[in-house]
Motif scaffolding. Structure first.
Motif, short mmCIF file in Angstrom:
data_model
loop_
_atom_site.label_atom_id
_atom_site.label_comp_id
_atom_site.label_asym_id
_atom_site.label_seq_id
_atom_site.Cartn_x
_atom_site.Cartn_y
_atom_site.Cartn_z
N LEU A 69 32.48 82.54 58.73
CA LEU A 69 32.80 81.38 58.06
C LEU A 69 32.93 82.26 56.66
O LEU A 69 33.77 81.96 55.69
N VAL A 70 32.05 83.24 56.54
CA VAL A 70 31.85 84.16 55.16
C VAL A 70 33.18 85.08 55.02
O VAL A 70 33.70 85.07 54.12
N GLN A 71 33.52 85.62 56.26
CA GLN A 71 35.07 86.06 56.28
C GLN A 71 36.04 85.18 55.66
O GLN A 71 37.11 85.82 54.94
N SER A 72 36.08 84.36 56.29
CA SER A 72 37.07 83.26 55.82
C SER A 72 36.89 82.79 54.53
O SER A 72 37.99 82.71 53.69
N LEU A 73 35.83 82.60 53.75
CA LEU A 73 35.43 82.42 52.51
C LEU A 73 35.85 83.40 51.60
O LEU A 73 36.73 83.07 50.69
N ARG A 74 36.01 84.52 52.03
CA ARG A 74 36.23 85.80 51.13
C ARG A 74 37.99 86.04 51.06
O ARG A 74 38.23 86.69 50.19
N ARG A 75 38.54 85.17 51.93
CA ARG A 75 39.95 85.09 51.82
C ARG A 75 40.69 84.15 50.90
O ARG A 75 41.66 84.06 50.75
N GLU A 76 39.62 82.99 50.58
CA GLU A 76 40.04 82.31 49.75
C GLU A 76 40.21 82.27 48.44
O GLU A 76 39.18 83.08 47.63
N PRO A 77 41.29 82.18 47.58
CA PRO A 77 41.44 82.43 46.04
C PRO A 77 40.73 81.39 45.42
O PRO A 77 41.14 80.57 44.74
N LEU A 78 39.38 81.82 45.00
CA LEU A 78 38.49 80.80 44.24
C LEU A 78 38.84 81.32 42.89
O LEU A 78 38.82 82.46 42.33
N ALA A 123 34.46 78.07 40.24
CA ALA A 123 34.99 76.99 41.07
C ALA A 123 33.80 76.30 41.85
O ALA A 123 32.80 76.93 41.89
N ARG A 124 33.90 74.99 41.83
CA ARG A 124 32.99 74.21 42.51
C ARG A 124 32.87 74.05 44.21
O ARG A 124 33.81 73.67 44.56
N VAL A 125 31.92 74.67 44.39
CA VAL A 125 31.68 74.83 46.01
C VAL A 125 30.45 74.09 46.58
O VAL A 125 29.43 74.02 45.97
N SER A 170 32.97 65.81 43.11
CA SER A 170 33.96 66.48 43.71
C SER A 170 34.06 67.87 43.84
O SER A 170 33.55 68.52 42.81
N PHE A 171 34.80 68.92 44.69
CA PHE A 171 34.40 70.14 44.97
C PHE A 171 36.00 70.73 45.13
O PHE A 171 36.82 70.00 45.67
N ASP A 172 36.06 71.95 44.84
CA ASP A 172 37.12 72.82 45.08
C ASP A 172 37.25 73.46 46.46
O ASP A 172 38.21 73.66 46.99
N LEU A 173 35.88 73.55 47.11
CA LEU A 173 35.60 74.36 48.23
C LEU A 173 34.50 73.74 48.87
O LEU A 173 33.55 73.70 48.26
N ARG A 190 38.92 67.98 45.46
CA ARG A 190 39.71 67.75 44.31
C ARG A 190 41.28 68.19 44.88
O ARG A 190 41.45 68.60 45.94
N ALA A 191 42.23 67.70 44.05
CA ALA A 191 43.64 68.10 44.62
C ALA A 191 43.82 69.80 44.67
O ALA A 191 43.18 70.37 43.63
N GLY A 192 44.25 70.09 45.76
CA GLY A 192 44.28 71.69 46.13
C GLY A 192 42.86 72.05 46.53
O GLY A 192 42.77 73.21 47.13
N GLY A 193 41.81 71.22 46.81
CA GLY A 193 40.64 71.55 47.42
C GLY A 193 40.63 71.73 48.90
O GLY A 193 41.64 71.32 49.60
#
Length: 216
Positions: A19-28, A32-34, A94-97, A142-145
């Motif tokens: 999960l952490v590896q996938s998180l690091r590939r997200e363009p935050l 950003a609200r996580v 609401s959250f971005d991720l 959120r939109a794009g979340g």
């Protein structure tokens, strides 16, 4: 610094790392609200905080909440840790991720969700918490979340995909990893075989990362 685990709190394992590896590939974006659901030691939440996100972490266990707060203090990272059942502590936000490594191990009825076992036992089909996440998280994005969720192939990723798509999210499996059975699955292998979830010679579990995005 690797987060430490208090007795009775789920220690970071292969699913955490995936999960952490996938998180690091997200363009935050900065700040950003996580949201990290079922934070345990706070390992995933702290990984998000290191990327500059503004992170809220939730766990039903007071011990896990304390553990995550201690790890945040040791790492000198800002982390808001709240105690409560799934999304109840963040109602109306609401959250971005949204990140989650929820309980997903199919469990015989005799194996109750108490103490540390709440971190993995998830009912006869492994979906006790997964279905709630699929039902309730889309409204928080959120939109794009994005929702990033790790689960086992034993707990029906096809259903997760179907439910999240029905909620209007663009959803796909973005990562696979096979890991050797830990002690919990080894102890349940006969029961899982009797339910048709394992072949007799299976010694590894497949983990998947599901990514679901609310389109702008």
């Amino acid at each position: 610094m690797t987060p430490f685990a208090l007795p009775g709190v789920y220690a970071p394992q292969g699913d955490t790392d995936l999960l952490v590896q996938s998180l690091r590939r997200e363009p935050l974006l900065p700040q950003a609200r996580v949201l990290d659901l079922g934070t345990g030691t706070g390992a995933v939440a702290l990984a998000a905080a290191r990327l500059g996100a503004k992170v809220t972490a939730v766990d039903i266990s007071w011990r896990a909440v304390l553990n995550a707060r201690i790890n945040a203090a040791l790492a000198r990272l800002p982390l808001r840790v709240m105690r409560g059942r799934l999304l109840a502590p963040v109602s109306g936000r609401s959250f971005d991720l949204v990140l989650s490594n929820p309980p997903y191990v199919p469990s015989p009825a005799a194996d109750r969700r108490r103490g540390a076992a709440r971190s993995w036992n998830a009912g006869h089909d492994g979906r006790l918490v997964l279905d709630r996440i699929c039902r309730d998280v889309p409204a928080l994005l959120r939109a794009g979340g994005v929702l990033l969720l790790v689960q086992s192939a034993l707990s029906g990723p096809e259903k997760t995909l179907r439910l999240l798509r029905a909620a209007g999210l663009n959803t796909q499996v973005v990562e696979h990893r096979r890991i050797v059975f830990g002690p919990i699955l080894r102890s349940r292998s006969n029961w899982l075989q009797s339910r048709g979830l394992l072949e007799d010679d299976d010694e590894k579990e497949e983990l998947v990362i599901i990514r679901a995005e609310r389109l702008p």
